[in-house]
Design a protein around this motif. Structure first.
Motif, PDB file in Angstrom:
ATOM      1  N   SER A  86      85.533  13.205   2.357  1.00  0.00           N
ATOM      2  CA  SER A  86      84.372  12.423   2.793  1.00  0.00           C
ATOM      3  C   SER A  86      84.478  11.838   4.197  1.00  0.00           C
ATOM      4  O   SER A  86      83.567  11.160   4.654  1.00  0.00           O
ATOM      5  CB  SER A  86      84.126  11.270   1.804  1.00  0.00           C
ATOM      6  OG  SER A  86      85.246  10.399   1.770  1.00  0.00           O
TER       7      SER A  86
ATOM      8  N   LEU B 153      84.687  12.437   8.274  1.00  0.00           N
ATOM      9  CA  LEU B 153      84.392  13.436   9.295  1.00  0.00           C
ATOM     10  C   LEU B 153      85.382  13.297  10.448  1.00  0.00           C
ATOM     11  O   LEU B 153      85.060  12.793  11.531  1.00  0.00           O
ATOM     12  CB  LEU B 153      82.956  13.273   9.787  1.00  0.00           C
ATOM     13  CG  LEU B 153      82.372  14.385  10.677  1.00  0.00           C
ATOM     14  CD1 LEU B 153      82.510  15.750  10.010  1.00  0.00           C
ATOM     15  CD2 LEU B 153      80.915  14.086  10.989  1.00  0.00           C
TER      16      LEU B 153
ATOM     17  N   ARG C 275      82.523   8.720  10.856  1.00  0.00           N
ATOM     18  CA  ARG C 275      81.338   9.059  10.071  1.00  0.00           C
ATOM     19  C   ARG C 275      81.722   9.607   8.705  1.00  0.00           C
ATOM     20  O   ARG C 275      82.852  10.045   8.481  1.00  0.00           O
ATOM     21  CB  ARG C 275      80.473  10.079  10.831  1.00  0.00           C
ATOM     22  CG  ARG C 275      79.846   9.501  12.089  1.00  0.00           C
ATOM     23  CD  ARG C 275      79.439  10.571  13.075  1.00  0.00           C
ATOM     24  NE  ARG C 275      78.563  11.573  12.486  1.00  0.00           N
ATOM     25  CZ  ARG C 275      78.178  12.678  13.135  1.00  0.00           C
ATOM     26  NH1 ARG C 275      78.624  12.902  14.377  1.00  0.00           N
ATOM     27  NH2 ARG C 275      77.376  13.538  12.557  1.00  0.00           N
TER      28      ARG C 275
ATOM     29  N   THR D 123      81.095  12.275   5.523  1.00  0.00           N
ATOM     30  CA  THR D 123      80.633  13.639   5.265  1.00  0.00           C
ATOM     31  C   THR D 123      80.827  13.948   3.779  1.00  0.00           C
ATOM     32  O   THR D 123      80.976  13.054   2.963  1.00  0.00           O
ATOM     33  CB  THR D 123      81.356  14.655   6.165  1.00  0.00           C
ATOM     34  OG1 THR D 123      80.761  15.949   5.999  1.00  0.00           O
ATOM     35  CG2 THR D 123      82.841  14.748   5.833  1.00  0.00           C
TER      36      THR D 123
ATOM     37  N   PHE E  15      76.914  19.543   1.440  1.00  0.00           N
ATOM     38  CA  PHE E  15      75.530  19.538   1.903  1.00  0.00           C
ATOM     39  C   PHE E  15      74.621  19.858   0.718  1.00  0.00           C
ATOM     40  O   PHE E  15      74.724  20.923   0.122  1.00  0.00           O
ATOM     41  CB  PHE E  15      75.342  20.566   3.023  1.00  0.00           C
ATOM     42  CG  PHE E  15      74.213  20.246   3.946  1.00  0.00           C
ATOM     43  CD1 PHE E  15      74.409  19.415   5.037  1.00  0.00           C
ATOM     44  CD2 PHE E  15      72.943  20.754   3.729  1.00  0.00           C
ATOM     45  CE1 PHE E  15      73.372  19.108   5.903  1.00  0.00           C
ATOM     46  CE2 PHE E  15      71.900  20.465   4.577  1.00  0.00           C
ATOM     47  CZ  PHE E  15      72.107  19.633   5.671  1.00  0.00           C
TER      48      PHE E  15
ATOM     49  N   ASP F 158      77.154  14.573   1.784  1.00  0.00           N
ATOM     50  CA  ASP F 158      76.931  14.291   3.204  1.00  0.00           C
ATOM     51  C   ASP F 158      75.580  13.600   3.327  1.00  0.00           C
ATOM     52  O   ASP F 158      74.549  14.187   2.973  1.00  0.00           O
ATOM     53  CB  ASP F 158      76.935  15.598   4.000  1.00  0.00           C
ATOM     54  CG  ASP F 158      76.907  15.360   5.498  1.00  0.00           C
ATOM     55  OD1 ASP F 158      76.233  14.403   5.945  1.00  0.00           O
ATOM     56  OD2 ASP F 158      77.535  16.141   6.226  1.00  0.00           O
TER      57      ASP F 158
ATOM     58  N   SER G 169      72.430  15.248   4.620  1.00  0.00           N
ATOM     59  CA  SER G 169      71.770  16.313   3.867  1.00  0.00           C
ATOM     60  C   SER G 169      70.686  15.800   2.935  1.00  0.00           C
ATOM     61  O   SER G 169      70.085  16.578   2.187  1.00  0.00           O
ATOM     62  CB  SER G 169      72.803  17.107   3.060  1.00  0.00           C
ATOM     63  OG  SER G 169      73.354  16.333   1.998  1.00  0.00           O
TER      64      SER G 169
ATOM     65  N   GLY H 199      79.030  21.949   3.792  1.00  0.00           N
ATOM     66  CA  GLY H 199      79.181  20.547   4.129  1.00  0.00           C
ATOM     67  C   GLY H 199      80.481  20.430   4.894  1.00  0.00           C
ATOM     68  O   GLY H 199      81.461  21.126   4.584  1.00  0.00           O
ATOM     69  N   HIS H 200      80.510  19.597   5.924  1.00  0.00           N
ATOM     70  CA  HIS H 200      81.692  19.556   6.782  1.00  0.00           C
ATOM     71  C   HIS H 200      82.970  19.172   6.044  1.00  0.00           C
ATOM     72  O   HIS H 200      84.073  19.522   6.488  1.00  0.00           O
ATOM     73  CB  HIS H 200      81.449  18.609   7.957  1.00  0.00           C
ATOM     74  CG  HIS H 200      80.797  19.261   9.130  1.00  0.00           C
ATOM     75  ND1 HIS H 200      79.422  19.339   9.270  1.00  0.00           N
ATOM     76  CD2 HIS H 200      81.331  19.882  10.215  1.00  0.00           C
ATOM     77  CE1 HIS H 200      79.136  19.976  10.399  1.00  0.00           C
ATOM     78  NE2 HIS H 200      80.270  20.312  10.990  1.00  0.00           N
ATOM     79  N   GLY H 201      82.851  18.472   4.925  1.00  0.00           N
ATOM     80  CA  GLY H 201      84.060  18.112   4.184  1.00  0.00           C
ATOM     81  C   GLY H 201      84.924  19.307   3.838  1.00  0.00           C
ATOM     82  O   GLY H 201      86.152  19.215   3.798  1.00  0.00           O
TER      83      GLY H 201
ATOM     84  N   HIS I 164      79.926  25.855   5.877  1.00  0.00           N
ATOM     85  CA  HIS I 164      81.327  25.461   5.906  1.00  0.00           C
ATOM     86  C   HIS I 164      82.052  25.779   4.597  1.00  0.00           C
ATOM     87  O   HIS I 164      83.289  25.733   4.547  1.00  0.00           O
ATOM     88  CB  HIS I 164      81.461  23.966   6.226  1.00  0.00           C
ATOM     89  CG  HIS I 164      81.147  23.651   7.658  1.00  0.00           C
ATOM     90  ND1 HIS I 164      79.867  23.364   8.077  1.00  0.00           N
ATOM     91  CD2 HIS I 164      81.927  23.601   8.769  1.00  0.00           C
ATOM     92  CE1 HIS I 164      79.871  23.142   9.376  1.00  0.00           C
ATOM     93  NE2 HIS I 164      81.102  23.270   9.823  1.00  0.00           N
TER      94      HIS I 164
END
Length: 238
Positions: free
Chosen positions: A15, A17, A22, A24, A27, A58, A61, A107-109, A139
């Protein structure tokens, strides 16, 4: 009553980023759109995550009701689906033999807790070796890093794949925040990386491997995955 074939969704549990301060996670559209597409196609879906429990979303999203993809709002109001999301099973407790395929939303995670994850790699390698279908979007394609095929070589080597592109990562100004650029790493592993225009729907398949580029690709990658799953289902029934 006929037992439906089951597909395993695997979500990130990460979670943070990077060093941006931030939040994340996964998504939501990339999970919700394929979820309902697979249900409509006659498959059951279980949701797991790297560490189990409630998977982090995120916040970027999610929009106000009515501004999301309809599948997102539907999921948010689906008591059964939300219960699955809040009580995900950790990947080390997954019975891999129960599934004909796996799908990994992005999702960037996913850029942090999926690449090279031994348990995740074992699950996906086992599903692949048993003739199952593997799909991933954006991702979520990070999950393929560390997965090997039946020859013991990287699953992506020599195969057509797609994922969040270098130019998209730069466009969202996170190219220096993520551990590495996904497109570059896939190319280093010998993947035949094919891409569409930035932030437009684009998905590819190479046999039982299906990958999509970005959130806009969620529906396209779901359709490609269902087509591959249906082929395998017909072969099992023959």
């Amino acid at each position: 009553m006929t037992t439906k074939d089951k597909v395993l969704f695997i979500l990130t549990s990460h979670s943070r980023l990077g060093d941006t301060g931030r939040v994340t996670g996964f998504f939501f559209e990339e999970m919700a759109v394929p979820y309902y597409a697979l249900l409509r196609a006659g498959y059951d879906v279980d949701i797991a995550s790297i560490r189990g429990g409630a998977a982090p979303v995120d916040p970027a999203s999610l929009k106000d009701t009515g501004e999301n993809d309809p599948a997102v709002d539907r999921f948010l109001n689906d008591t059964k689906a939300m219960r699955k999301l809040s009580t995900t099973k950790s990947i080390d407790r997954v019975d891999v033999d129960a599934y004909v395929g796996a799908f990994i939303p992005g999702g960037h995670g996913a850029a942090w807790d999926m690449p090279g994850n031994d348990v995740l790699g074992s699950i996906l390698s086992t599903i692949w070796a048993r003739g199952g279908v593997i799909g991933a979007v954006c991702h979520g394609v990070n999950a393929l890093i560390g997965v090997v095929d039946e020859r013991g070589v990287p699953l992506v080597q020599g195969r057509v794949v797609n994922g969040f592109t270098n130019s998209e990562e730069r466009a969202v100004e996170l190219d220096l925040a993520v551990p590495f650029l996904l497109e570059s790493r896939l190319r280093q592993l010998g993947a035949r990386f094919e891409r569409g225009d930035d932030f437009h729907a684009f998905a590819v398949h190479d046999g039982r491997l299906v990958t999509g580029q970005n959130p806009a690709s969620s529906r396209a990658v779901a359709e490609e995955m269902i087509a591959a799953l249906d082929v395998q289902r017909k072969q099992r029934a023959a």
